[in-house]
Design a protein around this motif. Structure first.
Motif, PDB file in Angstrom:
ATOM      1  N   THR A   1       7.248 -13.898   9.757  1.00 42.60           N
ATOM      2  CA  THR A   1       7.407 -13.237   8.463  1.00 42.60           C
ATOM      3  C   THR A   1       8.345 -12.036   8.516  1.00 42.60           C
ATOM      4  N   PHE A   2       8.345 -11.284   9.607  1.00 46.00           N
ATOM      5  CA  PHE A   2       9.115 -10.045   9.619  1.00 46.00           C
ATOM      6  C   PHE A   2      10.619 -10.267   9.419  1.00 46.00           C
ATOM      7  N   PRO A   3      11.252 -11.252  10.049  1.00 45.76           N
ATOM      8  CA  PRO A   3      12.678 -11.459   9.771  1.00 45.76           C
ATOM      9  C   PRO A   3      12.963 -11.779   8.306  1.00 45.76           C
ATOM     10  N   ILE A   4      12.057 -12.504   7.668  1.00 49.94           N
ATOM     11  CA  ILE A   4      12.237 -12.812   6.243  1.00 49.94           C
ATOM     12  C   ILE A   4      12.080 -11.543   5.416  1.00 49.94           C
ATOM     13  N   LEU A   5      11.053 -10.772   5.710  1.00 52.40           N
ATOM     14  CA  LEU A   5      10.828  -9.517   4.997  1.00 52.40           C
ATOM     15  C   LEU A   5      12.013  -8.576   5.158  1.00 52.40           C
ATOM     16  N   SER A   6      12.531  -8.494   6.374  1.00 54.06           N
ATOM     17  CA  SER A   6      13.652  -7.592   6.661  1.00 54.06           C
ATOM     18  C   SER A   6      14.900  -7.991   5.881  1.00 54.06           C
ATOM     19  N   ARG A   7      15.120  -9.289   5.762  1.00 53.88           N
ATOM     20  CA  ARG A   7      16.340  -9.782   5.114  1.00 53.88           C
ATOM     21  C   ARG A   7      16.268  -9.708   3.597  1.00 53.88           C
ATOM     22  N   LEU A   8      15.096  -9.918   3.026  1.00 60.57           N
ATOM     23  CA  LEU A   8      15.016 -10.136   1.589  1.00 60.57           C
ATOM     24  C   LEU A   8      14.260  -9.075   0.801  1.00 60.57           C
ATOM     25  N   CYS A   9      13.402  -8.311   1.423  1.00 59.48           N
ATOM     26  CA  CYS A   9      12.511  -7.428   0.669  1.00 59.48           C
ATOM     27  C   CYS A   9      13.056  -6.016   0.505  1.00 59.48           C
ATOM     28  N   GLY A  10      12.614  -5.367  -0.563  1.00 56.01           N
ATOM     29  CA  GLY A  10      12.873  -3.959  -0.746  1.00 56.01           C
ATOM     30  C   GLY A  10      11.902  -3.139   0.083  1.00 56.01           C
ATOM     31  N   PRO A  11      12.013  -1.815   0.037  1.00 55.73           N
ATOM     32  CA  PRO A  11      11.140  -0.950   0.838  1.00 55.73           C
ATOM     33  C   PRO A  11       9.666  -1.179   0.520  1.00 55.73           C
ATOM     34  N   GLY A  12       8.837  -1.023   1.548  1.00 55.84           N
ATOM     35  CA  GLY A  12       7.407  -1.142   1.342  1.00 55.84           C
ATOM     36  C   GLY A  12       6.842   0.044   0.583  1.00 55.84           C
ATOM     37  N   MET A  13       5.719  -0.179  -0.072  1.00 53.50           N
ATOM     38  CA  MET A  13       5.028   0.876  -0.805  1.00 53.50           C
ATOM     39  C   MET A  13       3.619   1.028  -0.244  1.00 53.50           C
ATOM     40  N   VAL A  14       3.082   2.236  -0.339  1.00 53.44           N
ATOM     41  CA  VAL A  14       1.776   2.533   0.228  1.00 53.44           C
ATOM     42  C   VAL A  14       0.928   3.254  -0.826  1.00 53.44           C
ATOM     43  N   VAL A  15      -0.322   2.817  -0.979  1.00 50.37           N
ATOM     44  CA  VAL A  15      -1.217   3.433  -1.962  1.00 50.37           C
ATOM     45  C   VAL A  15      -2.522   3.835  -1.288  1.00 50.37           C
ATOM     46  N   SER A  16      -3.251   4.722  -1.921  1.00 50.56           N
ATOM     47  CA  SER A  16      -4.538   5.172  -1.395  1.00 50.56           C
ATOM     48  C   SER A  16      -5.654   4.228  -1.813  1.00 50.56           C
ATOM     49  N   GLU A  17      -6.814   4.355  -1.158  1.00 50.18           N
ATOM     50  CA  GLU A  17      -7.968   3.559  -1.560  1.00 50.18           C
ATOM     51  C   GLU A  17      -8.401   3.924  -2.978  1.00 50.18           C
ATOM     52  N   ASP A  18      -8.311   5.192  -3.330  1.00 56.50           N
ATOM     53  CA  ASP A  18      -8.644   5.584  -4.694  1.00 56.50           C
ATOM     54  C   ASP A  18      -7.710   4.932  -5.714  1.00 56.50           C
ATOM     55  N   ASP A  19      -6.426   4.830  -5.361  1.00 54.89           N
ATOM     56  CA  ASP A  19      -5.485   4.111  -6.225  1.00 54.89           C
ATOM     57  C   ASP A  19      -5.955   2.676  -6.444  1.00 54.89           C
ATOM     58  N   ALA A  20      -6.362   2.019  -5.351  1.00 54.66           N
ATOM     59  CA  ALA A  20      -6.799   0.625  -5.438  1.00 54.66           C
ATOM     60  C   ALA A  20      -8.049   0.496  -6.298  1.00 54.66           C
ATOM     61  N   LEU A  21      -9.017   1.399  -6.110  1.00 51.28           N
ATOM     62  CA  LEU A  21     -10.250   1.346  -6.895  1.00 51.28           C
ATOM     63  C   LEU A  21      -9.964   1.594  -8.373  1.00 51.28           C
ATOM     64  N   ARG A  22      -9.079   2.527  -8.662  1.00 54.96           N
ATOM     65  CA  ARG A  22      -8.723   2.804 -10.054  1.00 54.96           C
ATOM     66  C   ARG A  22      -8.030   1.598 -10.684  1.00 54.96           C
ATOM     67  N   ALA A  23      -7.156   0.940  -9.914  1.00 57.23           N
ATOM     68  CA  ALA A  23      -6.493  -0.261 -10.423  1.00 57.23           C
ATOM     69  C   ALA A  23      -7.505  -1.372 -10.679  1.00 57.23           C
ATOM     70  N   MET A  24      -8.522  -1.493  -9.828  1.00 60.07           N
ATOM     71  CA  MET A  24      -9.579  -2.481 -10.044  1.00 60.07           C
ATOM     72  C   MET A  24     -10.278  -2.227 -11.376  1.00 60.07           C
ATOM     73  N   ALA A  25     -10.595  -0.952 -11.632  1.00 62.47           N
ATOM     74  CA  ALA A  25     -11.288  -0.606 -12.870  1.00 62.47           C
ATOM     75  C   ALA A  25     -10.420  -0.915 -14.088  1.00 62.47           C
ATOM     76  N   LEU A  26      -9.136  -0.619 -14.002  1.00 63.21           N
ATOM     77  CA  LEU A  26      -8.229  -0.894 -15.118  1.00 63.21           C
ATOM     78  C   LEU A  26      -8.024  -2.392 -15.322  1.00 63.21           C
ATOM     79  N   ALA A  27      -7.956  -3.144 -14.221  1.00 64.47           N
ATOM     80  CA  ALA A  27      -7.806  -4.598 -14.344  1.00 64.47           C
ATOM     81  C   ALA A  27      -9.009  -5.195 -15.056  1.00 64.47           C
ATOM     82  N   PHE A  28     -10.193  -4.679 -14.755  1.00 62.49           N
ATOM     83  CA  PHE A  28     -11.404  -5.164 -15.421  1.00 62.49           C
ATOM     84  C   PHE A  28     -11.416  -4.758 -16.891  1.00 62.49           C
ATOM     85  N   LYS A  29     -11.074  -3.506 -17.170  1.00 63.82           N
ATOM     86  CA  LYS A  29     -11.142  -2.981 -18.532  1.00 63.82           C
ATOM     87  C   LYS A  29     -10.072  -3.573 -19.443  1.00 63.82           C
ATOM     88  N   ARG A  30      -8.840  -3.683 -18.931  1.00 62.40           N
ATOM     89  CA  ARG A  30      -7.713  -4.081 -19.778  1.00 62.40           C
ATOM     90  C   ARG A  30      -7.336  -5.556 -19.678  1.00 62.40           C
TER      91      ARG A  30
END
Length: 324
Positions: free
Chosen positions: A245-274
């Protein structure tokens, strides 16, 4: 790996995998400051995109090999995907899972007919070693969770659907955010987009403390995580990007992004609500990045893949009550 393998996997998946919809919400658009298109693979069979790769890999085996059986190692989503695919092909399956995997994932894997072998991830036991030994002793075919050509091909069918569904909504360019562990889904989507939607760019999203793919892309060399436990985002906790996977990711993907666990939990709540969908923490990090890290995203629209919904009730309740 190439687009022909992904298209062949798509043909084999017809009538077996769900074509998950593309969801939108004006409330989420307001938070992100742009159009947000959500691909809810939490609605896929077994509750995650992993069924695509599991079916692709099992269906690609010749009949004699399938009858001997397959083995996989996984924290739960690949486990269930392979277990169901094997059961539907009449093949025995052994799944190596960490002892601290969510109970729901362990129970579901057993309920799908697979033999579950638990290992001590927190104590440093190697799933590769455990799985390799069983595969050799029983003459089983190992189906790796991400560093496997037919698995990547199956996951890449998600990218074909994204390109078509986004175009129907008038979106033909922009970032496609994928929750990323070893990179099977992200690299499969990237290969599909390269062929059918070249103005769209796949980007991996990971939780804090387990950002090996983002660091690997930034450095140009494979980086590993110092630990393999203690994250709510268990579905995407892997040692490092895959050799395939890494050669494919290196060739084709944009920069990686990193989020916090709180970000993930908040997104879960919004996905359920909206959106009225249930998403697990590891399956919500791409949506979290789209909503809460918009300054790192280019374009007027963004696609976020909600990769899985296999979450224990107590974790889901925490997300809902904390961010209601």
């Amino acid at each position: 790996m190439n687009i022909d393998m992904i298209r062949a996997a798509a043909d084999r998946l017809k009538g077996h995998a769900r074509r998950t919809p593309m969801l939108t919400s004006p409330f989420l658009d307001d938070i992100a400051g742009r159009r947000v298109l959500i691909k809810p693979e939490c609605l896929q069979h077994t509750g995650s995109f992993k069924f695509r790769g599991g079916w692709s890999a099992v269906s690609a085996l010749d009949e004699a090999t399938r009858k001997r059986g397959v083995i996989a190692y996984s924290s739960g989503n690949h486990a269930q995907g392979v277990a169901l695919a094997a059961a539907q092909h009449g093949a025995p399956a052994v799944i190596v899972m960490p002892q601290n995997a969510p109970n729901l994932k362990i129970d579901n894997t057993r309920a799908l007919g697979a033999e579950v072998v638990l290992y001590d991830r927190a104590g440093g036991e190697s799933r590769e070693a455990v799985g390799g030994k069983i595969a050799e002793e029983r003459n089983l075919t190992l189906i790796r969770p991400y560093d496997e050509p037919q698995v990547i091909a199956g996951q890449g069918t998600t990218g074909l659907e994204i390109a078509e569904q986004a175009a129907e909504l008038g979106v033909t360019s922009g970032d496609v955010l994928a929750c990323c562990g070893g990179g099977g889904l992200t690299s499969g989507i990237a290969l599909a987009l390269e062929a059918v939607a070249p103005e769209m760019r796949a980007r991996p999203v990971e939780p804090e403390g387990f950002d090996d793919v983002a660091r690997s892309l930034a450095s140009g060399t494979i980086q590993s995580n110092p630990t393999q436990s203690d994250s709510l985002c268990d579905a995407i906790i892997t040692p490092q990007p895959g050799d395939l996977t890494f050669p494919i990711l290196s060739r084709l993907c944009g920069p990686g992004m990193v989020v916090s666990e709180d970000d993930a939990l908040r997104a879960m709540a919004l996905a359920f609500k909206r959106l009225k969908i249930v998403v697990e923490p590891g399956g919500a990090v791409a949506l979290a990045a789209a909503l809460f890290h918009s300054d790192k995203i280019e374009g007027d629209a963004v696609v976020a893949v909600c990769t899985g919904g296999n979450v224990d009730a107590d974790v889901f309740a925490t997300a809902i009550t904390r961010f209601d």
